[in-house]
Design a protein around this motif. Sequence first.
Motif, PDB file in Angstrom:
ATOM      1  N   SER A 129      43.623  18.970  82.633  1.00 13.95           N
ATOM      2  CA  SER A 129      43.553  20.296  83.231  1.00 13.95           C
ATOM      3  C   SER A 129      42.213  20.489  83.935  1.00 13.95           C
ATOM      4  CB  SER A 129      43.718  21.371  82.153  1.00 13.95           C
ATOM      5  OG  SER A 129      42.602  21.358  81.278  1.00 13.95           O
ATOM      6  N   VAL A 164      52.946  18.118  82.264  1.00 12.25           N
ATOM      7  CA  VAL A 164      53.533  18.619  81.022  1.00 12.25           C
ATOM      8  C   VAL A 164      52.616  19.654  80.380  1.00 12.25           C
ATOM      9  CG1 VAL A 164      54.272  17.967  78.686  1.00 12.25           C
ATOM     10  CG2 VAL A 164      54.803  16.470  80.631  1.00 12.25           C
ATOM     11  N   HIS A 165      51.302  19.543  80.630  1.00  7.94           N
ATOM     12  CA  HIS A 165      50.323  20.393  79.957  1.00  7.94           C
ATOM     13  C   HIS A 165      49.635  21.391  80.887  1.00  7.94           C
ATOM     14  CE1 HIS A 165      50.779  17.692  76.549  1.00  7.94           C
ATOM     15  NE2 HIS A 165      50.542  16.674  77.343  1.00  7.94           N
ATOM     16  N   THR A 166      49.658  21.145  82.187  1.00  2.64           N
ATOM     17  CA  THR A 166      48.954  22.032  83.111  1.00  2.64           C
ATOM     18  C   THR A 166      49.661  22.034  84.460  1.00  2.64           C
ATOM     19  OG1 THR A 166      46.839  22.453  84.221  1.00  2.64           O
ATOM     20  CG2 THR A 166      47.385  20.153  83.769  1.00  2.64           C
TER      21      THR A 166
END
Length: 209
Positions: A129, A164-166
């Motif tokens: 990120s 998937v995360h950011t």
Amino acid sequence: MIRKCKEHGYFRGEVCPECSDEGRYVLDDDREERLGRFVSGALRHFPEDVGLEMDAQGWVDLDFLYDAMKKRYRWGTMERLLSLVKSDKKERYEIDDSFIRARYGHSVEVDLISDYPENELSFLYYGVSQEEADMILDNGITPVRQCYVHLSTSLEKAKQAALVHTDNPVIFEVDAQAAQQEGVDIVTVNRDIALARGIPPIHIRITDA
């Protein structure tokens, strides 16, 4: 859904990607997800909690894993367990004779560095990120909740993993060749992922791609 084609084996989806045959039903989506969570937990995070003995390289006895699975899921069969592993497009697991292990993703301590081939790619990639980027530039790449840093073998795979995360990932390019020449161990575990204990900041840069 997992099905089995007579000619090409287990596959996920409605038809075999090789020949478009519908194949034979093996496992529905709900049971695939439940069994997948169990296998991931048993082989990556809590083998002792389900009564498994894991060796230093992460291997457990396949029959013991099946027995542990059967205690939780009466509908579990050896074929369903094997279909989960053999149809996995991400190549999370591998079977060698009567043993099985996860290739990556461990939070329990395992030695994979001595057991997989050395990375041969000049560059690898790692996505994070925006908030994490400055810290990595200062400190390098270190494991988070896992034993190893998971590096992608292509820029596109790094983007996919980071998304998937950011929503707005920063992608680092890792000079793997230089890092390995200076003694950093990096191994390839499948076509998409390489592992390392960590990457010093001198060997990373933010890519413009």
